[in-house]
Motif scaffolding. Structure first.
Motif, PDB file in Angstrom:
ATOM      1  N   THR A   1      -2.243  30.191  41.005  1.00  0.00           N
ATOM      2  CA  THR A   1      -1.290  30.389  42.251  1.00  0.00           C
ATOM      3  C   THR A   1      -0.193  29.688  42.120  1.00  0.00           C
ATOM      4  O   THR A   1       0.989  29.583  42.734  1.00  0.00           O
ATOM      5  CB  THR A   1      -1.996  30.432  43.222  1.00  0.00           C
ATOM      6  OG1 THR A   1      -3.069  31.036  42.990  1.00  0.00           O
ATOM      7  CG2 THR A   1      -1.342  30.475  44.539  1.00  0.00           C
TER       8      THR A   1
ATOM      9  N   THR B   1       9.285  39.071  32.660  1.00  0.00           N
ATOM     10  CA  THR B   1       9.638  39.426  34.373  1.00  0.00           C
ATOM     11  C   THR B   1       9.206  40.542  34.976  1.00  0.00           C
ATOM     12  O   THR B   1       9.519  41.396  33.997  1.00  0.00           O
ATOM     13  CB  THR B   1      11.500  38.772  34.351  1.00  0.00           C
ATOM     14  OG1 THR B   1      11.912  38.425  35.532  1.00  0.00           O
ATOM     15  CG2 THR B   1      12.110  38.950  33.249  1.00  0.00           C
TER      16      THR B   1
ATOM     17  N   HIS C   1       1.965  32.566  27.500  1.00  0.00           N
ATOM     18  CA  HIS C   1       2.794  32.874  28.690  1.00  0.00           C
ATOM     19  C   HIS C   1       3.315  31.884  27.412  1.00  0.00           C
ATOM     20  O   HIS C   1       3.511  31.422  26.812  1.00  0.00           O
ATOM     21  CB  HIS C   1       2.762  31.948  29.827  1.00  0.00           C
ATOM     22  CG  HIS C   1       1.558  32.560  30.960  1.00  0.00           C
ATOM     23  ND1 HIS C   1       2.394  33.375  31.760  1.00  0.00           N
ATOM     24  CD2 HIS C   1       0.378  32.278  31.329  1.00  0.00           C
ATOM     25  CE1 HIS C   1       1.525  33.767  33.107  1.00  0.00           C
ATOM     26  NE2 HIS C   1       0.170  33.815  32.342  1.00  0.00           N
TER      27      HIS C   1
ATOM     28  N   ASN D   1       8.290  31.180  40.201  1.00  0.00           N
ATOM     29  CA  ASN D   1       8.427  32.531  41.473  1.00  0.00           C
ATOM     30  C   ASN D   1       8.266  33.601  40.110  1.00  0.00           C
ATOM     31  O   ASN D   1       8.994  34.271  40.188  1.00  0.00           O
ATOM     32  CB  ASN D   1      10.263  32.564  41.210  1.00  0.00           C
ATOM     33  CG  ASN D   1      10.489  33.484  41.984  1.00  0.00           C
ATOM     34  OD1 ASN D   1       9.949  33.247  43.648  1.00  0.00           O
ATOM     35  ND2 ASN D   1      11.983  33.510  42.117  1.00  0.00           N
ATOM     36  N   PHE D   2       7.154  33.836  39.590  1.00  0.00           N
ATOM     37  CA  PHE D   2       6.038  34.730  39.090  1.00  0.00           C
ATOM     38  C   PHE D   2       7.253  34.878  37.843  1.00  0.00           C
ATOM     39  O   PHE D   2       7.189  35.895  37.540  1.00  0.00           O
ATOM     40  CB  PHE D   2       6.165  35.882  39.891  1.00  0.00           C
ATOM     41  CG  PHE D   2       4.955  35.338  41.291  1.00  0.00           C
ATOM     42  CD1 PHE D   2       3.844  36.182  40.841  1.00  0.00           C
ATOM     43  CD2 PHE D   2       5.919  35.098  42.187  1.00  0.00           C
ATOM     44  CE1 PHE D   2       3.263  35.363  41.958  1.00  0.00           C
ATOM     45  CE2 PHE D   2       4.740  34.461  43.556  1.00  0.00           C
ATOM     46  CZ  PHE D   2       3.433  34.362  42.996  1.00  0.00           C
TER      47      PHE D   2
ATOM     48  N   ARG E   1       1.321  42.475  32.347  1.00  0.00           N
ATOM     49  CA  ARG E   1       1.067  42.682  32.955  1.00  0.00           C
ATOM     50  C   ARG E   1      -0.799  41.428  33.677  1.00  0.00           C
ATOM     51  O   ARG E   1      -0.675  40.630  34.502  1.00  0.00           O
ATOM     52  CB  ARG E   1       1.404  42.805  34.532  1.00  0.00           C
ATOM     53  CG  ARG E   1       2.022  43.817  34.869  1.00  0.00           C
ATOM     54  CD  ARG E   1       2.343  44.788  35.635  1.00  0.00           C
ATOM     55  NE  ARG E   1       3.581  45.689  35.935  1.00  0.00           N
ATOM     56  CZ  ARG E   1       3.912  47.016  36.897  1.00  0.00           C
ATOM     57  NH1 ARG E   1       2.457  47.133  37.284  1.00  0.00           N
ATOM     58  NH2 ARG E   1       4.826  47.339  36.834  1.00  0.00           N
TER      59      ARG E   1
ATOM     60  N   PRO F   1      -2.419  38.815  33.745  1.00  0.00           N
ATOM     61  CA  PRO F   1      -2.568  36.781  34.226  1.00  0.00           C
ATOM     62  C   PRO F   1      -2.881  36.271  32.857  1.00  0.00           C
ATOM     63  O   PRO F   1      -2.035  34.843  32.901  1.00  0.00           O
ATOM     64  CB  PRO F   1      -3.574  37.131  35.431  1.00  0.00           C
ATOM     65  CG  PRO F   1      -4.461  37.773  35.297  1.00  0.00           C
ATOM     66  CD  PRO F   1      -4.116  39.489  34.658  1.00  0.00           C
TER      67      PRO F   1
ATOM     68  N   ARG G   1       2.968  29.577  39.535  1.00  0.00           N
ATOM     69  CA  ARG G   1       3.077  30.799  39.736  1.00  0.00           C
ATOM     70  C   ARG G   1       4.282  30.781  41.044  1.00  0.00           C
ATOM     71  O   ARG G   1       5.626  31.182  40.741  1.00  0.00           O
ATOM     72  CB  ARG G   1       2.350  32.071  40.079  1.00  0.00           C
ATOM     73  CG  ARG G   1       1.319  32.456  39.117  1.00  0.00           C
ATOM     74  CD  ARG G   1       0.541  33.677  39.120  1.00  0.00           C
ATOM     75  NE  ARG G   1      -0.730  34.110  37.923  1.00  0.00           N
ATOM     76  CZ  ARG G   1      -1.604  34.315  38.472  1.00  0.00           C
ATOM     77  NH1 ARG G   1      -1.953  33.843  39.707  1.00  0.00           N
ATOM     78  NH2 ARG G   1      -2.565  33.880  37.218  1.00  0.00           N
TER      79      ARG G   1
ATOM     80  N   LYS H   1       6.692  32.960  34.079  1.00  0.00           N
ATOM     81  CA  LYS H   1       5.845  32.909  34.723  1.00  0.00           C
ATOM     82  C   LYS H   1       4.265  32.801  36.113  1.00  0.00           C
ATOM     83  O   LYS H   1       4.033  32.415  36.511  1.00  0.00           O
ATOM     84  CB  LYS H   1       4.503  34.297  34.639  1.00  0.00           C
ATOM     85  CG  LYS H   1       5.216  36.156  34.321  1.00  0.00           C
ATOM     86  CD  LYS H   1       4.611  37.185  34.730  1.00  0.00           C
ATOM     87  CE  LYS H   1       5.826  38.870  34.165  1.00  0.00           C
ATOM     88  NZ  LYS H   1       4.488  39.529  34.012  1.00  0.00           N
TER      89      LYS H   1
END
Length: 316
Positions: free
Chosen positions: A121, A160, A71, A128-129, A65, A67, A124, A117
């Motif tokens: 901010t 996800t 991605h 929608n994460f 997870r 960050p 994200r 993801k």
């Protein structure tokens, strides 16, 4: 600067000392501290190696997870050329949690899709994460239909926590959309290589990962429910998430033994977030190897192999 996880605090302290010594060495007329820096770097690498060699399932979940892990947008930029995004499900709207389109992978035309993801901010929230709504899965079905029609291999990248559980998503048929996407994966007449990059959460992940080959990054996780969700159901408290993570067998190493994953993609020392470029390069090589294995296999045989693969999961 890298974001350190809770179990990495001793490493974080060491990294801080290394940075301080480098600053001192950079001042004019200061002492030569290069030997001390080299010594601390060796110690840091040793601590990293020992720490990551013995990660618990819960610690693996934290790494998955992270960050700063690569991605989908990073993977697209590094491994694909001529990417042409395709939007909308032709029924309700666009879902930015799933990105997909036509591209070239090592010069070969493919359909690529996966969860995004977001890296900050704002992004994200926009993505929608990585939690898709029904229109995201219906878009995925549309892309798979196109790939089947034009005989293009499909590469999917999963990251996800799970499908979006909101009221609107349920009203628009979330479970049906996930089921249709999973079914479409299984009926494809073209190769589907699915890679769990970070989190593979619940049916929201399976809907893009019911492939001929399922690859997992070394510190990725894949589970029917999150450890926190499982703990809340079984023990009525999320505090038992560590125990749930162990019981669920969520790590790539466990899932390789169980036959859920076909191969593990090694990550750089300290996780993919430390050297995203190297991690993505390894990912690309593994995906290419998986595609090469399926070259020349007829459509009927591809479907049969995919079916046999999933029916074999869980057999003693």
């Amino acid at each position: 600067m890298i974001t350190f996880l809770d179990f990495e605090k001793p490493i974080a302290e060491l990294e801080g000392r290394i940075r301080d010594l480098r600053k001192l060495s950079g001042h004019e007329g200061s002492l030569d501290l290069s030997d001390e820096v080299d010594r601390l770097q060796s110690k840091r690498d040793r601590m990293l190696s020992e720490t990551y060699a013995g990660l618990s399932p819960w610690q693996k979940a934290q790494v998955a997870r992270h960050p700063e892990r690569p991605h989908l947008s990073d993977i697209l930029a590094s491994l694909f050329t001529e990417f042409t995004p395709l939007a909308g499900d032709r029924s309700f709207g666009e879902d930015n949690a799933i990105i997909g389109g036509l591209a070239r992978f090592n010069g070969r035309a493919v359909m690529v899709m996966g969860n995004e993801k977001g890296a900050n901010t704002e992004s994200r929230i926009r993505h929608n994460f990585g939690m898709a709504r029904p229109e995201g899965y219906r878009k995925a079905v549309r892309l798979m239909d196109l790939a089947d029609r034009f005989q293009l291999p499909i590469l999917s990248f999963v990251d996800t926590p799970g499908a979006y559980p909101g009221i609107g998503a349920e009203e628009r048929g979330q479970s049906e959309a996930i089921a249709r996407s999973t079914e479409r994966c299984l009926r494809l007449s073209v190769p589907l290589v699915s890679t769990i990059v970070g989190e593979g959460g619940s049916g929201g992940a399976v809907a893009l990962a019911a492939g001929n080959k399922v690859l997992m990054m070394e510190h990725a996780i894949y589970s029917v429910i999150s450890p926190e969700g499982c703990a809340s159901i079984l023990w009525r408290t999320a505090d038992k998430a560590k125990d749930a993570a162990t019981a669920l067998k969520i790590t790539a190493q466990d899932l390789l033994k169980l036959g859920v994953a076909d191969a593990i993609i090694p990550e750089p020392l300290g996780g993919a977030h430390r050297e995203p470029g190297r991690a993505i390069q390894s990912l690309g090589e593994a995906v290419q190897d998986a595609l090469n294995e399926m070259d020349g296999i007829p459509a009927d045989r591809l479907r049969q192999l995919r079916r046999e693969r999933f029916l074999a999961i869980g057999r003693a």
